[in-house]
Motif scaffolding. Sequence first.
Motif, PDB file in Angstrom:
ATOM      1  N   GLN A 257      64.809  -6.893  72.039  1.00 30.48           N
ATOM      2  CA  GLN A 257      65.265  -6.656  72.813  1.00 30.48           C
ATOM      3  C   GLN A 257      66.796  -7.500  73.344  1.00 30.48           C
ATOM      4  N   LEU A 258      67.527  -7.310  71.849  1.00 24.90           N
ATOM      5  CA  LEU A 258      69.114  -7.828  72.097  1.00 24.90           C
ATOM      6  C   LEU A 258      70.062  -6.253  71.959  1.00 24.90           C
ATOM      7  N   GLY A 259      70.579  -5.478  72.983  1.00 19.45           N
ATOM      8  CA  GLY A 259      71.063  -4.838  72.243  1.00 19.45           C
ATOM      9  C   GLY A 259      72.333  -4.823  71.475  1.00 19.45           C
ATOM     10  N   VAL A 260      72.111  -3.304  70.895  1.00 16.49           N
ATOM     11  CA  VAL A 260      73.101  -3.538  69.870  1.00 16.49           C
ATOM     12  C   VAL A 260      73.595  -2.057  69.754  1.00 16.49           C
ATOM     13  N   LEU A 261      75.263  -2.255  69.622  1.00 20.77           N
ATOM     14  CA  LEU A 261      76.199  -0.408  69.917  1.00 20.77           C
ATOM     15  C   LEU A 261      77.072  -0.897  68.490  1.00 20.77           C
ATOM     16  N   VAL A 262      77.064   0.402  68.096  1.00 24.57           N
ATOM     17  CA  VAL A 262      77.907   0.818  67.054  1.00 24.57           C
ATOM     18  C   VAL A 262      79.267   1.768  67.408  1.00 24.57           C
ATOM     19  N   LEU A 263      80.524   1.145  67.459  1.00 22.87           N
ATOM     20  CA  LEU A 263      81.326   1.684  67.902  1.00 22.87           C
ATOM     21  C   LEU A 263      82.685   2.672  67.630  1.00 22.87           C
ATOM     22  N   ASP A 264      83.017   3.846  67.243  1.00 31.58           N
ATOM     23  CA  ASP A 264      84.435   3.818  66.782  1.00 31.58           C
ATOM     24  C   ASP A 264      85.583   2.885  66.503  1.00 31.58           C
ATOM     25  N   LEU A 265      86.487   3.435  65.711  1.00 29.18           N
ATOM     26  CA  LEU A 265      88.127   2.966  66.753  1.00 29.18           C
ATOM     27  C   LEU A 265      88.645   2.805  67.390  1.00 29.18           C
ATOM     28  N   ASP A 266      88.047   3.908  68.056  1.00 31.48           N
ATOM     29  CA  ASP A 266      88.793   4.148  69.691  1.00 31.48           C
ATOM     30  C   ASP A 266      87.679   4.305  70.872  1.00 31.48           C
ATOM     31  N   LYS A 267      87.006   3.091  70.098  1.00 27.64           N
ATOM     32  CA  LYS A 267      85.785   2.337  71.665  1.00 27.64           C
ATOM     33  C   LYS A 267      84.843   3.076  72.057  1.00 27.64           C
ATOM     34  N   LYS A 268      84.640   4.286  70.781  1.00 26.22           N
ATOM     35  CA  LYS A 268      83.531   5.409  71.747  1.00 26.22           C
ATOM     36  C   LYS A 268      81.699   5.064  71.488  1.00 26.22           C
ATOM     37  N   ILE A 269      80.790   4.999  71.531  1.00 28.28           N
ATOM     38  CA  ILE A 269      79.800   5.101  70.635  1.00 28.28           C
ATOM     39  C   ILE A 269      79.350   5.928  70.347  1.00 28.28           C
ATOM     40  N   ARG A 270      79.085   5.590  69.318  1.00 28.25           N
ATOM     41  CA  ARG A 270      78.469   6.205  68.039  1.00 28.25           C
ATOM     42  C   ARG A 270      76.934   6.109  67.736  1.00 28.25           C
ATOM     43  N   TYR A 271      76.061   4.493  68.454  1.00 27.98           N
ATOM     44  CA  TYR A 271      74.781   4.100  67.789  1.00 27.98           C
ATOM     45  C   TYR A 271      74.693   3.354  68.889  1.00 27.98           C
ATOM     46  N   SER A 272      73.425   4.090  70.135  1.00 34.21           N
ATOM     47  CA  SER A 272      72.976   2.528  70.417  1.00 34.21           C
ATOM     48  C   SER A 272      71.426   2.621  70.590  1.00 34.21           C
ATOM     49  N   ASN A 273      70.556   1.307  70.640  1.00 34.43           N
ATOM     50  CA  ASN A 273      69.380   0.932  70.495  1.00 34.43           C
ATOM     51  C   ASN A 273      68.741   0.974  71.670  1.00 34.43           C
ATOM     52  N   MET A 274      67.410   1.248  71.695  1.00 31.73           N
ATOM     53  CA  MET A 274      67.138   1.825  72.724  1.00 31.73           C
ATOM     54  C   MET A 274      67.736   0.604  74.261  1.00 31.73           C
ATOM     55  N   ALA A 275      67.555  -0.904  73.721  1.00 29.76           N
ATOM     56  CA  ALA A 275      67.904  -2.168  74.194  1.00 29.76           C
ATOM     57  C   ALA A 275      69.163  -2.245  75.018  1.00 29.76           C
ATOM     58  N   ALA A 276      69.308  -2.271  74.305  1.00 31.10           N
ATOM     59  CA  ALA A 276      70.768  -1.827  75.141  1.00 31.10           C
ATOM     60  C   ALA A 276      71.437  -0.722  75.961  1.00 31.10           C
ATOM     61  N   ALA A 277      70.524   0.297  75.848  1.00 33.38           N
ATOM     62  CA  ALA A 277      70.660   1.576  77.014  1.00 33.38           C
ATOM     63  C   ALA A 277      69.786   1.226  78.024  1.00 33.38           C
ATOM     64  N   LYS A 278      68.653   0.642  78.109  1.00 31.30           N
ATOM     65  CA  LYS A 278      67.823  -0.044  79.263  1.00 31.30           C
ATOM     66  C   LYS A 278      68.819  -0.997  80.115  1.00 31.30           C
ATOM     67  N   MET A 279      68.905  -1.663  79.400  1.00 25.79           N
ATOM     68  CA  MET A 279      70.410  -2.680  79.915  1.00 25.79           C
ATOM     69  C   MET A 279      70.867  -2.464  80.611  1.00 25.79           C
ATOM     70  N   HIS A 280      71.910  -0.839  80.570  1.00 24.56           N
ATOM     71  CA  HIS A 280      72.990  -0.316  81.592  1.00 24.56           C
ATOM     72  C   HIS A 280      72.308   0.450  81.988  1.00 24.56           C
ATOM     73  N   GLY A 281      70.990   0.994  82.212  1.00 21.19           N
ATOM     74  CA  GLY A 281      70.595   1.798  83.176  1.00 21.19           C
ATOM     75  C   GLY A 281      70.552   3.044  82.804  1.00 21.19           C
ATOM     76  N   TYR A 282      71.290   3.714  81.302  1.00 25.03           N
ATOM     77  CA  TYR A 282      71.479   5.234  80.976  1.00 25.03           C
ATOM     78  C   TYR A 282      70.120   5.515  79.601  1.00 25.03           C
ATOM     79  N   THR A 283      70.868   6.852  79.796  1.00 19.62           N
ATOM     80  CA  THR A 283      69.312   7.009  78.455  1.00 19.62           C
ATOM     81  C   THR A 283      69.729   6.947  77.203  1.00 19.62           C
ATOM     82  N   LEU A 284      69.093   7.000  75.610  1.00 14.55           N
ATOM     83  CA  LEU A 284      70.119   6.620  75.167  1.00 14.55           C
ATOM     84  C   LEU A 284      70.856   8.378  74.196  1.00 14.55           C
ATOM     85  N   ASP A 285      70.723   9.354  74.789  1.00 15.58           N
ATOM     86  CA  ASP A 285      71.578  10.570  74.969  1.00 15.58           C
ATOM     87  C   ASP A 285      72.627  10.635  76.464  1.00 15.58           C
TER      88      ASP A 285
END
Length: 588
Positions: A257-285
């Motif tokens: 249930q805990l959202g996990v994101l991996v960002l590059d150094l420009d703070k762009k999202i390179r990975y998201s688990n389903m919990a983080a996407a659902k929490m913010h109302g987006y799809t994984l893509d």
Amino acid sequence: MKKKILFAGEQYSYPEKLQEKLLAVGCEISATFSGFGELRGKIEEYKPDILLLDFEMFETPDELNLLHLKYNIPIILLLPHIISDDKYLKKMIYVSDFLEKPIRAGLLIFSIQNIMHKLKLEETCEQNRITVSAMIDNNPHAGLIIDISGKIEYANNNFCKMINLPKYKLINRMCHEILDEIYLKNSKKIIQKILTQSIELNFVEMINGKAYDYKIIPIKKRSGEIFNIAIYIRDITKDLESENRILQLSKAMETMQLGVLVLDLDKKIRYSNMAAAKMHGYTLDEMIGKSAYDLLFGLDRRIDIEEIDLIYRRIPIETNNRRKNGEIFPAKIISDIFSNDKGEPIAIVVSCEDISYQKKIEEQLIRNERLAGISSLASGIAHEIRNPLGNISSATQFCLASLDQDSNLSVFLDIIQRNTERANKIIKELVEFATPWEIIKIPNSINKLVVNATNQLIPKFKNVQIILDLEDNLPLMYLDENWITKVFYNLIKNGCESMPDGGELRLSTYLKDDKICFTCEDNGVGIKSNIQKKIFDPFYTTKDTGVGLGLSVAQTILSKHMATLHFTSELGKGSAFEIVFSNYSQIR
């Protein structure tokens, strides 16, 4: 059980009706006497909760201090009107309070209540200390408690086993002497960071080829002051070395249930688990490639990698995140930096948790604490005011009966009588508010209770059209019929009163997500945005004749029924109050 008071002093200091007033607040004078020589024997015989003693019985402050040290009983000291030697009084360090003779019942009761409240707080602190020790003992990981100087106050068996030392060799030693070389580098700096920033730390460190997971938590008083720090240490070397464990953790990341994101150094999202996407109302893509600033780190600040490393790394912080639809919600995030073999940062890992529910619970707890304090105060105020009001009302009625109806004085006496009756009504509500509520739950139909409350109000608001939209065949719930009817009555009454020129009030019951709900919706004047957060506060009202207890009482009653109360309002268009009962099959 009544609190026992031992009174030692001259009889003239003792009001005739004092015992009666003390009994009304749960206290009683168990014995009275005037000689100092009888004091110790009386204490042994009656075992009082409070000593009420005459200043003139003692020759030196030491006599009083020794008395407290032996029996540990709070002392209220009665003084003559004038004491010239202030330094003399300051030497009586164990006296809980000073009162002037002769005794005034109100001041004595106030002093006793303050003393009992202080004793209760001290008892709570001791219980908290026991609870914290039990928490450390029951934790499966190595744990210890230190004071703010770093001195060890307690260690559990797992910690003793980890460092191969018995408890008696740890207590009162400085933690850095034990931890720095093998288990926790720079422990002094870490403790100082916790004390200055009042934060909780979670991190993993590699020391001497082993990996340790650390959780360091400040333990605070109600005032927010830190008085202890709990340290948990877990050896996770085997976990990290196990490929199977790593695979399990990877799978868990997708389902947790805990959202996990991996960002590059420009703070762009390179990975998201389903919990983080659902929490913010987006799809994984949709999440991949999105700027983290659209979601995290507040809403309008830019944070560089150095600031994350120096200030936010591994530290839980609360921020306001934004969903795809623009909704703002409170979140707790923890950031860490991944580096390559050369120590250069290559990515940022962010875990995020939606804490909206926790925030609501915190607000409810704060509100319940405030209600408990106000309830105690209301009880005392009502008791002290009711008798004088009764005297005023009786005297006014006597004067009215003795005067001609045409007398000018009768007009003013009528005003006094009306206002006395209104004040007495307010006191009646205060007494009801302060009286402990007995909740008796039996199977009930929510529709029946809505209809009962509505029928009581229809004759009072003939210019309001009340529409019942009640869903048939709703399951029965375990409810207290009187209290829930009172909640519905207050909400319906408030809705009708918001439409002084008439209007439409719609009452609905329905099932939503396996929960039974009730909505009261009016098209009245609405609630101003600047007061919407205050309407559940006790004694807050915008009405000329209201006391301001309706909504705060309603919310407390509903909390005892595993239900919540929410509202929306727009100025000039009306308000809608919704009650959501928990899953009806679980309400018992």
